[in-house]
Motif scaffolding. Structure first.
Motif, PDB file in Angstrom:
ATOM      1  N   VAL A 193       6.496  -3.132  -4.504  1.00 39.51           N
ATOM      2  CA  VAL A 193       5.247  -2.445  -4.158  1.00 39.51           C
ATOM      3  C   VAL A 193       4.135  -3.465  -3.948  1.00 39.51           C
ATOM      4  CG1 VAL A 193       3.535  -0.766  -4.930  1.00 39.51           C
ATOM      5  CG2 VAL A 193       5.951  -0.428  -5.484  1.00 39.51           C
ATOM      6  N   ALA A 194       4.055  -4.416  -4.883  1.00 37.29           N
ATOM      7  CA  ALA A 194       3.004  -5.430  -4.799  1.00 37.29           C
ATOM      8  C   ALA A 194       3.309  -6.461  -3.718  1.00 37.29           C
ATOM      9  CB  ALA A 194       2.843  -6.124  -6.141  1.00 37.29           C
ATOM     10  N   ALA A 195       4.576  -6.607  -3.364  1.00 36.65           N
ATOM     11  CA  ALA A 195       4.959  -7.675  -2.441  1.00 36.65           C
ATOM     12  C   ALA A 195       4.767  -7.301  -0.978  1.00 36.65           C
ATOM     13  CB  ALA A 195       6.412  -8.073  -2.682  1.00 36.65           C
ATOM     14  N   CYS A 196       4.801  -6.012  -0.657  1.00 38.05           N
ATOM     15  CA  CYS A 196       4.754  -5.595   0.753  1.00 38.05           C
ATOM     16  C   CYS A 196       3.379  -5.877   1.358  1.00 38.05           C
ATOM     17  CB  CYS A 196       5.070  -4.110   0.877  1.00 38.05           C
ATOM     18  SG  CYS A 196       4.836  -3.497   2.562  1.00 38.05           S
ATOM     19  N   PRO A 197       3.309  -6.691   2.412  1.00 35.74           N
ATOM     20  CA  PRO A 197       2.003  -7.021   2.999  1.00 35.74           C
ATOM     21  C   PRO A 197       1.387  -5.852   3.771  1.00 35.74           C
ATOM     22  CG  PRO A 197       3.759  -8.092   4.236  1.00 35.74           C
ATOM     23  CD  PRO A 197       4.411  -7.423   3.055  1.00 35.74           C
TER      24      PRO A 197
ATOM     25  N   LYS B  17      -0.722  -2.320  -1.466  1.00 30.71           N
ATOM     26  CA  LYS B  17      -0.756  -1.450  -2.645  1.00 30.71           C
ATOM     27  C   LYS B  17      -0.880  -2.303  -3.904  1.00 30.71           C
ATOM     28  CE  LYS B  17       1.309   2.869  -1.281  1.00 30.71           C
ATOM     29  NZ  LYS B  17       0.962   2.740   0.138  1.00 30.71           N
TER      30      LYS B  17
ATOM     31  N   ALA C 270       1.776  -9.698  -2.171  1.00 29.11           N
ATOM     32  CA  ALA C 270       0.745  -9.606  -1.139  1.00 29.11           C
ATOM     33  C   ALA C 270      -0.612  -9.293  -1.760  1.00 29.11           C
ATOM     34  CB  ALA C 270       1.116  -8.530  -0.122  1.00 29.11           C
TER      35      ALA C 270
END
Lengths: 312, 340
Positions: free
Chosen positions: A168-172, B43, B189
């Motif tokens: 979730v945090a990794a998706c740009p 997110k 990200a």
């Protein structure tokens, strides 16, 4: 392992993932210039993939009632209200009522109604998981739940995902999310996103959203061919004076190695809620591990030094 | 948000232009940018504070493993005892927090399916799996040592014999445990975390040294606490200096370290760490002052973790931190391109 999988640059994702023999890479070309915001794609996706309801509330700021791409929204139609642009004067005969048939785009973006009574224009765009060539979600998944399919797409295996939320945090692009509800739905607590209808692809079927799209705004096919189609379409729109038309995500040498699902936009990407120039975070991973290695050595050295030259 | 600010925000939304969240303490001019009705693009990580606690306890565990082994090898039983206890408790609680934060704790074992070098979480799990048993054995040895002689036979005696070499392995494998958590955050990200990747490992390692040294100051007798004091003060200095450097290299997202909840934690971290380090230096001869300084250093380390954690979440919630730096890069003619 890092040597075997390249972290950046143009590659064939399926071959890179180790498929010796695989079909051509599949993807979407979403041409937002012909999207009418009907949301048939959203509904078809939910129906086919049994995606539970999202919170259906008007945002207050626009007519968008499905908010964002998330665990319960694998296709999301953005409704963007923009100030009107003055029509481009091409030195052509103007088209009055009952004139010759005009191109759908020209009609939608410039002369829907008459220019005088419109001080805004609508941009509608159906967004979806990008199925990146270098997918950060897939790279960071610690369980191997996310995998690269033989079609070059990225899919989550429900029964393996342990809900760590790292993807979730990794998706740009902010696509993938952990399912929170509603109560009683399947797969609560695990990561969910568009599978590009993996189950349909294996049966030679078109993904549900593309099948349902009445204006062919969502085109499905071989990524290579779709890129050609997209280039032709942009060239045509530019000829017609729609100079704002641009492709997004089609470039295999961009920050994520190009996406499997790319878009024709009529304004800047950020206006649609897309990042202007995203980079796969694992591009910097070797540098990150190097820095961490140096810091770790420094910590150990600090520990040793703390004990040196000290009498009890 | 005041009524006036809200009005300004809505005005901006109608026009599709945003000035981002009001940055109160910031000297940086408000960035103009466009977005989809001001809504987030990336997110925020769906993590609770568990992850911040995990970063802290992991740091204490790693630093303590180093201190414990040093103390044992140099004959400081008091320091060794408290450091080994810190190592074990830190380790167990960090594993607890990690598992607790998974959406589905019952599936923790799925982490063991693969070894994935591209996933810092996978790397970290395996580092813990490598470090944990040795650190555990070393800590158990500390308990066995105080048992009556006649119990120190058989398997227990073997464990006691192995605990010393185990401690050395634990100390050698500890630093990566402290450092990898920085990569864990940076490889996302999330703007404030990714932008910090160059310095964050040093901040976290310094913070680990400060916290574990602080624990040593609390628990070890004064005449044995010298190395813990040096470790703690050195760590605190590294943490403070590199954190400052980090904010300079992060760019726009450094703003999130000064505003909101993260700003409060970072301010607390600075005050506590400076006070703790100063107290540790000045209070060399006072047990009470040493204990107090140690506690301040530990609290400072925890505050740093919470601050960095919150700053990341805040930077993900505001599209400004995603759009503006990317736009500026493109405007400067540096879009990210693969070049051979």
């Amino acid at each position: 392992m890092i040597g075997r999988n390249s972290l950046f640059g143009p590659v064939d994702p399926a071959a890179d993932a180790g498929y010796d023999d695989h079909p051509k890479r599949k993807g979407f070309f979403t041409d937002t210039s012909v999207c009418i915001g009907c949301k048939a794609c959203e509904v078809a996706c939910k129906e086919w993939n049994d995606v539970p309801e999202n919170l259906f509330e008007m945002l207050g700021t626009s007519y968008d009632n499905s908010h964002s791409l998330n665990a319960n929204q694998w296709r999301h139609v953005a409704f963007v209200e923009r100030p009107a642009k003055p029509p481009v004067d091409l030195g052509m005969p103007s088209m009055g009522p009952g004139g010759v048939a005009v191109d759908a785009v020209t009609q939608q973006t410039e002369v829907a109604g008459s220019a005088e009574d419109m001080d805004f224009r609508w941009l509608m765009s159906s967004d979806v998981c990008k199925h990146c060539t270098h997918a950060a979600c897939l790279d960071v998944c610690p369980t191997g739940s996310l995998f690269r399919s033989e079609f070059g797409t990225v899919v989550v295996q429900d029964e393996i995902c342990n809900g760590c939320g790292y993807c979730v945090a990794a998706c740009p692009y902010g696509v993938i999310d952990r399912r929170k509800g509603p109560d009683g739905a399947d797969n609560i607590g695990i990561a969910q996103k568009c599978t590009l209808c993996y189950d349909r692809l294996t049966e030679d079927q078109v993904p549900a959203c593309a099948k349902a799209c009445p204006t062919e705004s969502i085109l499905f096919g071989d990524v290579e061919e779709l890129r050609q189609t997209a280039n032709d379409r942009v060239a045509r729109l530019h000829e017609q004076g729609v100079m704002d038309a641009r492709l997004y995500g089609n470039d295999p040498e961009d920050g994520v190695g190009g996406t499997g699902a790319f878009f024709l936009l009529l304004d800047e990407p950020e206006v649609y809620g897309l990042p202007p120039d995203p980079v796969v975070t694992t591009k910097d991973l070797p540098a990150m591990f190097n820095r961490a290695g140096m810091a770790a050595l420094a910590l150990l050295a600090g520990g040793v030094v703390s004990f040196l030259g000290r009498k009890r | 948000m005041s009524a006036k600010q809200r009005e300004g925000h809505q005005q901006g939304e109608r026009e599709g232009k945003h000035r981002g969240s009001p940055a109160r303490d910031s000297m940086v001019p408000e960035a103009e940018f466009e977005s989809y009705y001001g809504r987030q693009i990336v997110k925020p990580a769906p993590w609770e504070h568990d992850i911040a606690y995990y970063l802290f306890t992991g740091g204490v565990a790693a630093g303590s493993a180093i201190l414990g082994t040093g103390a044992e090898l140099t004959g400081r039983p008091g320091l060794s005892r408290v450091a080994r206890a810190g190592s074990l408790v830190g380790l167990l609680s960090s594993v607890f927090f990690l598992i607790h934060d998974l959406g589905r704790p019952s599936r923790f074992l799925n982490m063991m399916r693969v070894v994935k070098l591209t996933s810092p979480m996978s790397v970290g799990t395996w580092l813990l799996a490598l470090h944990g048993p040795f650190a555990g054995l070393a800590s158990v040895g500390e308990v066995l040592r105080v048992l009556p002689q006649r119990w120190q036979r058989g398997p227990l005696g073997l464990a006691l014999k192995l605990s010393r070499p185990a401690g050395i392995v634990a100390a050698a494998t500890a630093p990566p445990v402290a450092a990898y958590t920085a990569v864990l955050l940076s490889d996302t990200a999330t703007p404030a975390w990714h932008d910090a990747y160059k310095e964050l490992p040093y901040v976290f390692c310094g913070s680990a040294a400060a916290a574990s040294g602080g624990l040593g100051l609390i628990g070890a007798p004064l005449h044995e606490a010298g190395p813990a004091r040096a470790f703690a003060v050195g760590g605190a200095l590294v943490e403070l200096v590199v954190e400052h450097k980090m904010e300079e290299s992060m760019g726009l997202s450094a703003e999130t370290l000064h505003t909101g909840t993260a700003g409060k934690w970072m301010k607390a971290a600075k005050v506590l760490t400076i006070a703790g380090a100063a107290g540790a230096v000045l209070g060399r001869r006072s047990r009470a002052l040493s204990v107090l300084s140690g506690a301040a250093l530990m609290a400072g380390s925890l505050s740093t973790r919470l601050g960095v954690f919150e700053a990341g979440l805040a930077s993900a919630r505001d599209p400004k931190y995603t759009v503006v730096p990317q736009r500026e890069r493109v405007a400067a003619g540096n879009p990210v391109r693969y070049e051979g």
